[in-house]
Design an enzyme around this catalytic site. Sequence first.
Site, PDB file in Angstrom:
ATOM      1  N   GLY A   1     -35.705  13.769  24.525  1.00 16.81           N
ATOM      2  CA  GLY A   1     -36.616  12.814  25.166  1.00 16.81           C
ATOM      3  C   GLY A   1     -36.476  12.825  26.672  1.00 16.81           C
TER       4      GLY A   1
ATOM      5  CD  GLU B   1     -49.084  -3.978  33.897  1.00 20.10           C
ATOM      6  OE1 GLU B   1     -48.210  -4.223  34.745  1.00 20.10           O
ATOM      7  OE2 GLU B   1     -48.948  -3.093  33.037  1.00 20.10           O
TER       8      GLU B   1
END
Lengths: 454, 454
Positions: free
Chosen positions: A8, A167
């Site tokens: 990752g 947002e």
Amino acid sequence: MHRVVIIGGGFGGLQAAKMLSRSAAQVVLIDRRNFHLFQPLLYQVATGGLSPGDIASPLRSILRKQKDAAVLMGTAVDIDVDNRKVILENGELEYDSLIVATGCTHSYFGHPEWELSAPGLKTIEDATGIRRKILFAFEAAEREANPERRRALLTFVVVGAGPTGVELAGSLGSIANDTLKDDFRSIRPQEARILLLDAAPRVLPTYPPELSARAEKSLIALGVRPILNCTVVGVDDEGLDIENGSGPGRIASHTVLWAAGVAASELGGVLSKRTGALLDKAGRVIVESDLTIPGWPEIFVIGDLAHFEQDGKPLPGVAPVAMQQGRYVGKLITARLKGTRVPSFRYLNKGNLATIGRASAVADFGFVRFGGHFAWITWLLVHLMYLVGFQNRLVVFLKWAYEYLTFNRGARLITGENPPLPRIVPPGPGSCEVAYISRRSPASGETGKPAAVS
Amino acid sequence: MHRVVIIGGGFGGLQAAKMLSRSAAQVVLIDRRNFHLFQPLLYQVATGGLSPGDIASPLRSILRKQKDAAVLMGTAVDIDVDNRKVILENGELEYDSLIVATGCTHSYFGHPEWELSAPGLKTIEDATGIRRKILFAFEAAEREANPERRRALLTFVVVGAGPTGVELAGSLGSIANDTLKDDFRSIRPQEARILLLDAAPRVLPTYPPELSARAEKSLIALGVRPILNCTVVGVDDEGLDIENGSGPGRIASHTVLWAAGVAASELGGVLSKRTGALLDKAGRVIVESDLTIPGWPEIFVIGDLAHFEQDGKPLPGVAPVAMQQGRYVGKLITARLKGTRVPSFRYLNKGNLATIGRASAVADFGFVRFGGHFAWITWLLVHLMYLVGFQNRLVVFLKWAYEYLTFNRGARLITGENPPLPRIVPPGPGSCEVAYISRRSPASGETGKPAAVS
């Protein structure tokens, strides 16, 4: 040579790799993608403010100078903990230490089929898909003569009023009220309904109540309608079924966006099966005070995939936690190789920030809480600072300045496959005005009449 | 009100729409996409230098101030010339004057199936697809232990040495030799073979021979090998079959890009069937001296779709021709509505420019021909000037400056679906070194050994 395999390349994995640069270890960073993604700004790609390239940086570029680090594009599907091997979709890789940092995705509360109608926002493809969905809805509405269908096309629903949902909804408000204001001839984008749903009684439920109230006020000023104490019980391509205090209801909408729930990535379950590690309800791996799995000192879990308790509460799934954990593990492995030790991990909370559309944000620094313009400037600076790559910072800064001054959003591209557009039919009784059907000038007469849309 | 319907929002259609702003006509601009694409820079998106949003501008934004102009997202599938209607994929639209500006695509010389293995570069999706193909080949090569397969992965073939092919091949040279230089541990990107094929005896065959020679020299300096007098006779996912002076041959390559041939868009054939207009060999509509179809004074064809003879030669399919034709038709319709007339269309050639990678280009202004740095600066300025939108210009300028100074290309994202990656296998006799298989430090020893790749 001691080999550290990191799975990752998000905030946690990348910090760990960098921190190991001065250690005696070799690092192999595995990621499915060839780039690091600055996820906190992904919603700006989804709303046409930024391009994918602006918030992504090639992993190989970031680590090019670190000669003892290799980047490997690939997908880890299993871990052979006894033989210390990561099993890839095609091949395998030995490790001495393993850092798992594969993050989380959204949870659809046991209804994975909802994802098809209500996409979440985790990848670049999600963002360009959502951008297409939003912009296409306005295009389809412009062609639609049926008032009911037009209204459904101009209804945008965001599920989940955490930072991402807030947002997204705030940006949708800016798009409808500012960016697209003069762009259409048959519809008035300002008539769009933007609904922000949450089961909690307030927006930003993890923030202090005073900041939630402030955020709610800003959202309403942007044309967003928060619908709280409201549970989603069904989602399909035509809208969603909800349940709130006043009983069940239905919202007709072609654009439902999902920003709720947390589900750990699959490697969490794999680790649990192989090592016996315990998982929390979201599937996150419960880790020790040094971020290892109990009984497996060479396996670390960091970032959104880790469940780490501090002062009796699990740490939130935010970038600063992942970065501090990545640096901690990098230091710990370096120390181990030298034969020294480091104290337990402890997260230092430097504060929380959430932005709500144009020139507004809320900030919670513990000792001080504030909102408005100053919080927004703080938000801008912090995000620019953490964005990887000098070119990205400059370009994003410029685009923000430009958007602030002109209300324009440059990256409003509809790409990829679209559903069919509404049929163009001559207006009948009770239908909406469609500018290019009428031979009148689109600037004159009833064009843009809001009658059926409000 | 007189209604002008324009099909296609490229260089020609957009200029026509703008030129009609002061006429008494209503304008409806139809495009399949919601944006105008600056196609001359599309190869820079394909090679990771720019983002799609940098070279695209929403059509509605461009025409927002022009209240008598409406933009309609949709696909024109037929034209009912007797009743003056454009037939859309879903609905229809009446016109008084019609401007068809739907452009061209590549021609696979009767082998449309080659497109699957050798994509052309016409749309944003083509560009991001090619970008993925190029970058993915390097990623796959980094994992590949078989020397022959690794060599095929690192072989890039561009078919067609016109301006697009030359620009693509030049950029590939820059990527392999500069951008990715330090990015890999098992392969050396500099070992990539970049082949530029053409049936003509020189690159840029439509340019003066002295500029072709100059361009060829620049290409070779960038590591590109031009293979001329060479015909492609077969393309598949593993490579291509060629025929040249020395007989048939085979090039093993996983990345074949197509920049050859010209085929008019389908609406050309439709127009011919409906109006009896003649087509040239590429399917372009042969138009009158005022860009109308013979016998149909209300139907105009402009840009790449039009075959217009001037001084005994058809005009080339470049942006300046389309723009001048668009402006001409806008003026002509305005004059007609006022009852005045305009003289026949005449193209004023301001010069031709082609760039060849970093800091090199060739310019042909008729009275003067030159190459090198000065031609490159000219190329930069002209392209920035014609790019639509102030923000785009600034961002593109910045990215170019940054790339020039650092050799870096920021938009190197692999997005979308990928084929499977090569299996990671322990190195056997005669296999390539793969850094993360060996437990040696990737910085030391045989890593990056070019043995089997050169």
